[in-house]
Design an enzyme around this catalytic site. Structure first.
Site, short mmCIF file in Angstrom:
data_model
loop_
_atom_site.label_atom_id
_atom_site.label_comp_id
_atom_site.label_asym_id
_atom_site.label_seq_id
_atom_site.Cartn_x
_atom_site.Cartn_y
_atom_site.Cartn_z
N ARG A 51 -29.38 -12.36 -16.08
CA ARG A 51 -30.17 -11.64 -15.29
C ARG A 51 -31.68 -11.41 -15.86
NH1 ARG A 51 -29.00 -5.77 -12.69
NH2 ARG A 51 -31.05 -5.41 -12.36
N HIS A 117 -27.45 -13.41 -29.14
CA HIS A 117 -28.30 -14.23 -29.07
C HIS A 117 -28.09 -15.55 -28.58
CE1 HIS A 117 -27.08 -15.05 -33.36
NE2 HIS A 117 -27.56 -15.94 -33.01
N GLU A 166 -32.51 -17.10 -31.43
CA GLU A 166 -32.62 -17.60 -33.02
C GLU A 166 -33.34 -19.03 -32.88
OE1 GLU A 166 -28.80 -17.94 -35.10
OE2 GLU A 166 -29.84 -18.50 -37.10
N GLU A 215 -21.02 -18.63 -31.04
CA GLU A 215 -20.82 -18.02 -32.29
C GLU A 215 -20.23 -16.62 -32.14
OE1 GLU A 215 -23.91 -16.63 -35.99
OE2 GLU A 215 -24.67 -17.61 -34.33
N ASN A 219 -19.36 -7.69 -36.88
CA ASN A 219 -20.37 -6.83 -37.73
C ASN A 219 -19.59 -5.85 -38.49
OD1 ASN A 219 -22.97 -7.96 -37.05
ND2 ASN A 219 -22.34 -7.77 -35.16
N GLN A 233 -22.17 -14.69 -17.29
CA GLN A 233 -21.08 -15.35 -17.65
C GLN A 233 -21.42 -16.88 -18.12
OE1 GLN A 233 -19.49 -17.00 -13.52
NE2 GLN A 233 -17.75 -15.81 -14.20
N PRO A 265 -10.73 -23.95 -4.58
CA PRO A 265 -11.94 -24.37 -4.20
C PRO A 265 -12.77 -23.05 -3.42
CG PRO A 265 -10.41 -24.99 -2.59
CD PRO A 265 -9.83 -24.32 -3.61
N LEU A 266 -14.22 -22.98 -3.83
CA LEU A 266 -14.88 -21.98 -3.24
C LEU A 266 -15.14 -21.94 -1.97
CD1 LEU A 266 -17.86 -21.93 -5.78
CD2 LEU A 266 -16.39 -20.12 -5.34
N VAL A 285 -14.91 -1.07 -23.41
CA VAL A 285 -16.16 -1.99 -23.55
C VAL A 285 -16.26 -2.67 -24.69
CG1 VAL A 285 -18.66 -1.75 -23.30
CG2 VAL A 285 -17.49 -0.07 -22.51
#
Ligand SMILES: *[C@@H]1O[C@H](CO)[C@@H](O)[C@H](O)[C@H]1NC(C)=O
Ligand SMILES: *[C@@H]1O[C@H](CO)[C@@H](O)[C@H](O)[C@H]1NC(C)=O
Ligand SMILES: *[C@@H]1O[C@H](CO)[C@@H](O)[C@H](O)[C@H]1NC(C)=O
Ligand SMILES: *[C@@H]1O[C@H](CO)[C@@H](O)[C@H](O)[C@H]1NC(C)=O
Length: 299
Positions: A51, A117, A166, A215, A219, A233, A265-266, A285
């Site tokens: 978004r 990123h 990056e 990737e 951390n 998504q 199916p949609l 989260v």
């Protein structure tokens, strides 16, 4: 017009990870050989949806500075949303970005900390960085090697919303939109325990310089991230959404996660998709609460 609106609502429902199940599609029982089948499935990352605050501003930035092309673009005045698909080449063969601007959104665009990123390869990183700087762009890491004497030259820049990119100096590649990076809390911590962070590349090709990969970055000492509402998504191409969903169900039983849309199916569009959260506890989260979907979402 009515149909267009409806199609789009379907898209939004999926895009924003609704738990509402629109389909009445029957679930197939997982065949025994489903994990074997996964190895033969013709998969690739199709698209990541994000978004943005101002779609024209984002398009200008990605086309002018990164050299991407607008592949499709559509406004939905009925719901005050503008969408675009942008990338380095045809979405038939390349990983692309889906942009979505919600003109009357009351909630602020929050990028969160879980999405790290996107990575783009370029043959002229220095010129790209200087152009972005001259236009008032934010350079968060100047071009240079990873460590003194290192051979890979990279830089980090922010787009106008603050999404991080990056830039990597590399020879021409069939997939310049080379990777996206998600921060994770549970990557195998024993790997390189004393390193500052641990990185894993996951993808469908055998050579990560030639196909788009995800990737995953652990951390060190970071146990929580915020997801925000910007990154939405990733879509993955598959030969068979039912078999893919069966494989995902097996993975979920073992590792956690959740199917948020059973395969089927949609309505109206007809494209078969299944959507799921890849997680080891999506209530918290957690960056792996990103959603993935097999099958192509049409704009
Ligand atoms: C954004 O770009 C589209 C297509 O070029 C144009 O029709 C529209 O007016 C622009 N919107 C704004 C707010 O400039
Ligand atoms: C679209 O935006 C206009 C102006 O802000 C507002 O009046 C209208 O209710 C919005 N429509 C929808 C469907 O959000
Ligand atoms: C991957 O592709 C690049 C670019 O074509 C090539 O230079 C490199 O040798 C390849 N690596 C492997 C492991 O095949
Ligand atoms: C991680 O946290 C421990 C305990 O607070 C601390 O001793 C250590 O230095 C931290 N490691 C890193 C790489 O930040």
């Amino acid at each position: 017009m009515k149909m267009v609106k409806y199609q789009h609502l379907v898209y939004c429902v999926l895009l924003f990870i609704s738990l509402i199940d629109l389909s009445t599609a029957a679930r197939s029982n997982p065949p025994d050989d489903v994990l074997e089948w996964v190895q033969k499935d013709d998969r690739r990352f199709l698209r990541a949806n994000i978004r943005v605050g101002d779609i024209n501003r984002t398009i200008k930035f990605y086309t002018e500075f990164f050299g991407m092309k607008v592949l499709r673009r559509k406004d939905f005045p009925e719901v005050n949303i503008s969408n675009a698909v942008i990338g380095f080449g045809s979405e038939e063969t390349q990983f692309v970005l889906g942009l979505s601007q919600h003109h009357s959104a009351v909630d602020k665009l929050e990028l969160g900390t879980a999405f790290s990123h996107f990575g783009i390869t370029t043959q002229d990183i220095y010129t790209m960085v200087e152009k972005i700087r001259a236009a008032g762009g934010v350079i968060t890491r100047e071009p240079g090697p990873v460590a003194p004497g290192g051979t890979t030259i990279y830089a980090f820049v922010n787009d106008p919303d603050g999404y991080s990119f990056e830039l990597i100096l590399r020879p021409p590649s069939p997939e310049p939109l080379n990777h996206m990076c998600l921060n994770v809390v549970d990557i195998d911590r024993s790997i390189d325990f004393y390193e500052k962070y641990t990185v894993a590349m996951v993808g469908y090709g055998s050579n990560y310089t030639q196909t788009t990969v995800i990737e995953l970055k652990y951390n060190f000492n970071v146990t929580e991230y915020t997801k925000g509402n910007g990154y939405a998504q990733v879509a993955i191409g598959t030969d068979d959404v039912y078999k893919s969903a069966a494989a995902v169900e097996q993975a979920i039983q073992e590792l956690g996660g959740k199917i948020i849309r059973p395969p089927g199916p949609l309505p109206i569009i007809g494209t078969k998709i299944t959507a799921f959260l890849d997680s080891d506890g999506f209530e918290t989260v957690n960056p792996l609460s990103f959603s993935f979907c097999f099958g192509f979402l049409s704009l």
